[in-house]
Design an enzyme around this catalytic site. Structure first.
Site, PDB file in Angstrom:
ATOM      1  N   CYS A  72      23.460  32.467  26.562  1.00  0.00           N
ATOM      2  CA  CYS A  72      23.950  33.131  27.776  1.00  0.00           C
ATOM      3  C   CYS A  72      25.347  33.700  27.604  1.00  0.00           C
ATOM      4  O   CYS A  72      25.921  34.247  28.552  1.00  0.00           O
ATOM      5  CB  CYS A  72      23.917  32.161  28.948  1.00  0.00           C
ATOM      6  SG  CYS A  72      25.124  30.827  28.772  1.00  0.00           S
TER       7      CYS A  72
ATOM      8  N   ASP B 121       1.494  10.312   4.002  1.00  0.00           N
ATOM      9  CA  ASP B 121       2.133  11.222   4.947  1.00  0.00           C
ATOM     10  C   ASP B 121       1.046  12.050   5.642  1.00  0.00           C
ATOM     11  O   ASP B 121       0.801  13.202   5.299  1.00  0.00           O
ATOM     12  CB  ASP B 121       3.114  12.122   4.181  1.00  0.00           C
ATOM     13  CG  ASP B 121       4.087  12.789   5.119  1.00  0.00           C
ATOM     14  OD1 ASP B 121       4.091  12.449   6.320  1.00  0.00           O
ATOM     15  OD2 ASP B 121       4.850  13.658   4.647  1.00  0.00           O
TER      16      ASP B 121
ATOM     17  N   LYS C  44       2.393   4.543   1.556  1.00  0.00           N
ATOM     18  CA  LYS C  44       2.529   5.070   2.915  1.00  0.00           C
ATOM     19  C   LYS C  44       2.163   6.548   2.851  1.00  0.00           C
ATOM     20  O   LYS C  44       2.877   7.361   2.254  1.00  0.00           O
ATOM     21  CB  LYS C  44       3.945   4.893   3.444  1.00  0.00           C
ATOM     22  CG  LYS C  44       4.085   5.404   4.865  1.00  0.00           C
ATOM     23  CD  LYS C  44       5.364   4.914   5.520  1.00  0.00           C
ATOM     24  CE  LYS C  44       5.386   5.248   6.999  1.00  0.00           C
ATOM     25  NZ  LYS C  44       5.326   6.659   7.305  1.00  0.00           N
TER      26      LYS C  44
ATOM     27  N   GLU D  41       0.862  -1.203   0.000  1.00  0.00           N
ATOM     28  CA  GLU D  41       0.000   0.000   0.000  1.00  0.00           C
ATOM     29  C   GLU D  41       0.884   1.233   0.000  1.00  0.00           C
ATOM     30  O   GLU D  41       2.016   1.172   0.461  1.00  0.00           O
ATOM     31  CB  GLU D  41      -0.819   0.063   1.308  1.00  0.00           C
ATOM     32  CG  GLU D  41      -1.734  -1.082   1.556  1.00  0.00           C
ATOM     33  CD  GLU D  41      -2.190  -1.157   3.015  1.00  0.00           C
ATOM     34  OE1 GLU D  41      -1.839  -0.271   3.818  1.00  0.00           O
ATOM     35  OE2 GLU D  41      -2.883  -2.118   3.338  1.00  0.00           O
TER      36      GLU D  41
ATOM     37  N   LYS E 299      10.886   3.259   2.299  1.00  0.00           N
ATOM     38  CA  LYS E 299      10.881   4.707   2.092  1.00  0.00           C
ATOM     39  C   LYS E 299      11.364   5.053   0.684  1.00  0.00           C
ATOM     40  O   LYS E 299      12.211   4.368   0.122  1.00  0.00           O
ATOM     41  CB  LYS E 299      11.811   5.377   3.115  1.00  0.00           C
ATOM     42  CG  LYS E 299      11.343   5.260   4.543  1.00  0.00           C
ATOM     43  CD  LYS E 299      10.025   5.976   4.694  1.00  0.00           C
ATOM     44  CE  LYS E 299       9.741   6.443   6.045  1.00  0.00           C
ATOM     45  NZ  LYS E 299       9.867   7.647   6.557  1.00  0.00           N
TER      46      LYS E 299
ATOM     47  N   CYS F 278      28.063  30.783  23.808  1.00  0.00           N
ATOM     48  CA  CYS F 278      26.702  30.250  23.831  1.00  0.00           C
ATOM     49  C   CYS F 278      25.727  31.311  23.300  1.00  0.00           C
ATOM     50  O   CYS F 278      25.742  32.452  23.756  1.00  0.00           O
ATOM     51  CB  CYS F 278      26.317  29.854  25.252  1.00  0.00           C
ATOM     52  SG  CYS F 278      24.561  29.473  25.389  1.00  0.00           S
TER      53      CYS F 278
ATOM     54  N   CYS G 238      27.308  24.090  26.151  1.00  0.00           N
ATOM     55  CA  CYS G 238      27.343  25.211  27.079  1.00  0.00           C
ATOM     56  C   CYS G 238      27.283  24.589  28.480  1.00  0.00           C
ATOM     57  O   CYS G 238      26.364  23.834  28.783  1.00  0.00           O
ATOM     58  CB  CYS G 238      26.128  26.109  26.849  1.00  0.00           C
ATOM     59  SG  CYS G 238      25.908  27.286  28.186  1.00  0.00           S
TER      60      CYS G 238
ATOM     61  N   TYR H 293      -6.641   1.321   6.956  1.00  0.00           N
ATOM     62  CA  TYR H 293      -5.705   0.276   6.544  1.00  0.00           C
ATOM     63  C   TYR H 293      -5.417  -0.822   7.565  1.00  0.00           C
ATOM     64  O   TYR H 293      -4.696  -1.757   7.257  1.00  0.00           O
ATOM     65  CB  TYR H 293      -4.384   0.882   6.083  1.00  0.00           C
ATOM     66  CG  TYR H 293      -3.803   1.937   7.009  1.00  0.00           C
ATOM     67  CD1 TYR H 293      -3.473   1.641   8.308  1.00  0.00           C
ATOM     68  CD2 TYR H 293      -3.591   3.233   6.541  1.00  0.00           C
ATOM     69  CE1 TYR H 293      -2.941   2.595   9.146  1.00  0.00           C
ATOM     70  CE2 TYR H 293      -3.058   4.204   7.378  1.00  0.00           C
ATOM     71  CZ  TYR H 293      -2.735   3.865   8.675  1.00  0.00           C
ATOM     72  OH  TYR H 293      -2.215   4.807   9.504  1.00  0.00           O
TER      73      TYR H 293
ATOM     74  N   CYS I 232      22.201  28.629  32.237  1.00  0.00           N
ATOM     75  CA  CYS I 232      21.940  29.138  30.872  1.00  0.00           C
ATOM     76  C   CYS I 232      20.426  29.120  30.624  1.00  0.00           C
ATOM     77  O   CYS I 232      19.761  28.086  30.785  1.00  0.00           O
ATOM     78  CB  CYS I 232      22.642  28.251  29.857  1.00  0.00           C
ATOM     79  SG  CYS I 232      22.142  28.576  28.167  1.00  0.00           S
TER      80      CYS I 232
HETATM   81  S1  IVH Z   1      -0.017   0.302   9.062  1.00  0.00           S
HETATM   82  C1  IVH Z   1       1.506  -1.540  12.869  1.00  0.00           C
HETATM   83  N1  IVH Z   1      -0.366   1.367   6.697  1.00  0.00           N
HETATM   84  O1  IVH Z   1       2.771   5.263   9.165  1.00  0.00           O
HETATM   85  C2  IVH Z   1       1.219  -0.946  11.566  1.00  0.00           C
HETATM   86  N2  IVH Z   1       0.508   2.766   8.414  1.00  0.00           N
HETATM   87  O2  IVH Z   1       5.318   4.603  10.800  1.00  0.00           O
HETATM   88  C3  IVH Z   1       0.450   0.274  11.702  1.00  0.00           C
HETATM   89  N3  IVH Z   1       0.910   5.082   7.734  1.00  0.00           N
HETATM   90  O3  IVH Z   1       1.662   5.351  12.456  1.00  0.00           O
HETATM   91  C4  IVH Z   1       0.322   1.111  10.578  1.00  0.00           C
HETATM   92  N4  IVH Z   1       0.239   4.856   5.639  1.00  0.00           N
HETATM   93  O4  IVH Z   1       0.188   6.573  10.757  1.00  0.00           O
HETATM   94  C5  IVH Z   1       0.052   1.581   7.954  1.00  0.00           C
HETATM   95  N5  IVH Z   1      -0.763   2.161   4.543  1.00  0.00           N
HETATM   96  C6  IVH Z   1      -0.353   2.378   5.805  1.00  0.00           C
HETATM   97  C7  IVH Z   1       0.116   3.641   6.239  1.00  0.00           C
HETATM   98  C8  IVH Z   1       0.533   3.793   7.565  1.00  0.00           C
HETATM   99  C9  IVH Z   1       0.719   5.703   6.557  1.00  0.00           C
HETATM  100  C10 IVH Z   1       1.463   5.714   8.973  1.00  0.00           C
HETATM  101  C11 IVH Z   1       0.711   5.391  10.230  1.00  0.00           C
HETATM  102  C12 IVH Z   1       1.746   4.830  11.173  1.00  0.00           C
HETATM  103  C13 IVH Z   1       3.023   5.221  10.535  1.00  0.00           C
HETATM  104  C14 IVH Z   1       4.041   4.153  10.848  1.00  0.00           C
END
Ligand code: IVH
Length: 668
Positions: free
Chosen positions: A413, A117, A115, A113, A315, A410, A428, A227, A433
């Site tokens: 301070c 943001d 990921k 799936e 990633k 610093c 520092c 998800y 400070c």
């Molecule tokens: S599964 C234990 N699926 O990424 C697995 N997370 O770093 C739980 N996120 O906190 C998450 N897209 O907020 C899952 N397709 C996806 C996702 C997803 C974004 C986020 C989610 C989670 C973070 C994990």
């Protein structure tokens, strides 16, 4: 007459809900905006004339009243874990190999799936009705944002009928986000209204769900994809793919880009294809998530402290942008570490406007020969602080200025700063400070530490300037009369702050230890120490370096920091003052007695590492029932060596079987 009106109200409600489903879940809208608005207005006007007939789940009731006393915290029934990362193709291969090795099989089926943001959210439905929505928080406790989540049309107030009765309880996890186009429109309006711009779509979404007034959230266009399942009762699903299609059937939006993947090559292809079309996807994504499909295999694989073994976030390569370094300034953190920061010509990277980037330390500046006025590439990946990745030497201007931290004092301070032998950072050393004091107080009060609301940066500064607070323990000596005479305080705000401080005193070991700000001791380490010391600070303070190093996942650096902290008389003084000021540590109960509630086990055969009674005790402590005979009510059979007729019966009844090797991860 009334029944006619009732019928009409139901008809309009169904039509609106049906359209929401077609729009958000099926992506096949069939009404124009105007037609939709007309239905909505007609319903509103009927309800206005017949207030007795208004249902709490009516589409007109999505925007309710502002909440007055801040967000309520709730603990998650099962923790909301995060995902471990794969940062290149090799690490995706490694993940697949790990899984196959653990499961002792040649290949595994996955679901991939995007990921997203955004921010994780948990939606709780009881018998089909939305009862609560929580933020992820620290993974264990989240904030109640139900009033804001209800304003999102894509989230059904009542689950859609799918011919089966709805589970008594179901917790669904998903990601709230803002479409790139909605984010751009929102910032346009904010420019016109002279308001501060959101740096990116994620911040805009997060800011929108953390509003006290749902009218504000309702004006922001938020989206959601679901998800995962959290806890549930009365639901029998055994694969992720099955779960996603179930979610769709009950009216929850699921990402249409989710895909079944059966080979490692397909996994890499999915990831690359997604990365190539990243720009054309209407929302921000920062990678792909690869998850084991089969739930039984997931439970065999189990979880690490913060993330499941059965999934990984692959990633995307981080994005670079070219810019110029306009200046280099110093920042001092709560532990006194001085960090050089490049002030850069503003650039935009994946929707975020960036105007400064960390240079880490002097070694980094020297190694890359970073100078003021240089052209450079700045890199941003996900949530991490942007950094200067490369200096473009071909473009180096005639006039550049070298930078050496050693020539500075610093920034807060003005004290002389020094670099310890073998350390990269300058520090520092002035204990008074202001930046350090301020940083440590802000940290102490922060959400995952003592969680004292109402002590923002400006108030902390004011308390320090008025000499009311010099160290964290001074917070517990503050009185109403100290505060009410200060600028910015009125009777109500002075009272609120005193109450917030008093409420924070009933706390837990991990919160308090984290709040003390011992260098290198974060939230996770604090939780590990809690288990080891059974929530006793005395015990912690008496551990030797060797004892500490022997604790799983505590290394030498952390151990030394802890020893140093407890050896300092001034730290001990602060700690004792906090306790004398009323801080009380609740003992943590480690056995989660709800984890296996209503799950029935039968144990058969003999085991190498556990006695049968031990296994029974562990399961019962987690709320499970352990029966002596296999029946249709049995959920799992725990099988040791020489299992006999119970195994046969369990197989015949299609009951899930857990062997001794799988037992450990299963009960964890
Ligand atoms: S599964 C234990 N699926 O990424 C697995 N997370 O770093 C739980 N996120 O906190 C998450 N897209 O907020 C899952 N397709 C996806 C996702 C997803 C974004 C986020 C989610 C989670 C973070 C994990």
């Amino acid at each position: 007459m009334e029944s006619k009106i009732k019928e009409k109200i139901k008809h309009l409600t169904d039509k609106i809900n049906e359209h929401n489903y077609a729009y958000y879940v099926l992506d096949q809208p069939y009404l124009s905006d105007a037609e939709y608005d007309n239905l909505f207005r007609e319903l509103e006007s009927l309800e206005k004339d017949n207030p007795k007939l208004i249902q709490p789940s009516s589409p007109t009731q999505r925007v309710g009243h502002p909440i007055k006393s801040g967000f309520q915290n709730y603990s998650h029934d099962t923790p909301m874990l995060s995902l471990s990362n794969a940062i290149n193709e090799q690490e995706i291969h490694d993940f697949n190999q790990r899984i196959n090795k653990w499961l002792e099989q040649e290949s595994t089926s996955y679901i991939a799936e995007p990921k997203i943001d955004g921010l994780g959210v948990s939606l709780i439905y009881e018998s089909g009705n939305l009862v609560r929505a929580l933020t992820r928080g620290d993974g264990y406790t989240g904030e109640d944002i139900t009033h804001n989540i209800k304003t999102i049309n894509a989230v059904p107030m009542v689950l859609r009928d799918n011919k089966h009765s709805h589970p008594e309880f179901i917790e669904i996890r998903g990601e709230i986000f803002m479409l790139k186009s909605d984010f751009a429109k929102l910032n346009q309006v904010r420019v016109q209204e002279g308001e501060k711009l959101f740096a990116n779509a994620r911040n805009a979404a997060a800011g929108s769900v953390r509003q006290l007034d749902p009218h504000v959230t309702a004006k922001r266009k938020l989206s959601i994809f679901c998800y995962e399942l959290g806890a549930s009762k009365g639901l029998d699903i055994n694969s992720h793919w099955g779960m996603l299609s179930y979610l769709r059937s009950i009216g929850l939006p699921v990402n249409p880009l989710a895909k079944k993947i059966d080979t490692i090559n397909n996994m890499i292809t999915y990831h690359q294809t997604l990365e190539n079309k990243r720009e054309s996807i209407p929302y921000e994504i920062d990678g792909s998530v690869i998850k084991v499909d089969n739930y039984f295999l997931r439970s065999n694989l189990g979880e690490r402290a913060r993330s499941p073994r059965w999934a990984i976030a692959a990633k995307f390569k981080s994005k670079d942008a070219e810019t110029q370094i306009l200046d280099i300034v110093l920042q001092v953190g709560r532990t006194g570490v001085i960090t050089p920061v490049a002030k850069i010509r503003e650039v935009e990277i994946s929707g975020a406007i960036i105007s400064s980037a960390t240079l880490h330390n002097q070694d980094e500046i020297d190694k890359k020969d970073i100078r003021i006025n240089d052209y450079a590439t700045v890199q941003r990946s996900g949530d991490v602080i942007p950094k200067i990745s490369n200096i473009i030497l071909e473009k180096r201007p005639k006039k550049t200025v070298k930078f050496d931290i050693a020539n500075h004092t610093c920034p807060s301070c003005n004290s002389i700063i020094s670099r310890l032998e073998g350390e990269a950072a300058y520090r520092c050393d002035n204990p008074d400070c202001k930046a350090k004091v301020q940083g440590s107080i802000e940290h102490f009060c922060s959400k995952n530490a003592m969680n004292i609301d109402g002590l923002g940066i400006q108030i902390v500064e004011q308390l320090i300037d008025s000499t009311l607070v010099a160290t964290i323990d001074d917070l517990f000596t503050l009185s109403y009369s100290d505060l009410v005479v200060l600028d910015r305080f009125q009777e109500k705000s002075a009272n609120n702050l005193i109450n917030a401080i008093n409420n924070s005193k009933d706390t837990t070991f991990p919160r308090f230890i984290f709040a003390l700000g011992i260098p290198n001791v974060g939230q996770h380490t604090s939780k590990i120490l809690d288990i080891h010391c059974e929530s006793s600070i005395d015990k912690l303070s008496m551990l030797s370096l060797e004892d500490l190093e022997n604790i799983d996942s505590v290394g030498l650096v952390v151990a030394q920091s802890i020893i140093e902290f407890f050896n300092s008389p001034s730290n001990m003084n602060i700690l004792n003052n906090c306790l004398a000021g009323g801080v009380k540590i609740k003992k943590t109960l480690f056995e989660n007695s709800h984890q296996l509630k209503d799950v029935t086990f039968v144990i058969t055969g003999s085991f190498k590492t556990h006695k049968r009674n031990e296994i029974k005790e562990i399961l019962e402590k987690k709320g499970a029932k352990v029966a002596s005979t296999v029946s249709s009510k049995t959920n799992f059979l725990i099988m040791g060596e020489n299992a006999g007729s119970k195994l046969e019966k369990a197989k015949a009844l299609n009951i899930k079987i857990v062997n001794e090797d799988q037992l450990e991860s299963f009960i964890n």
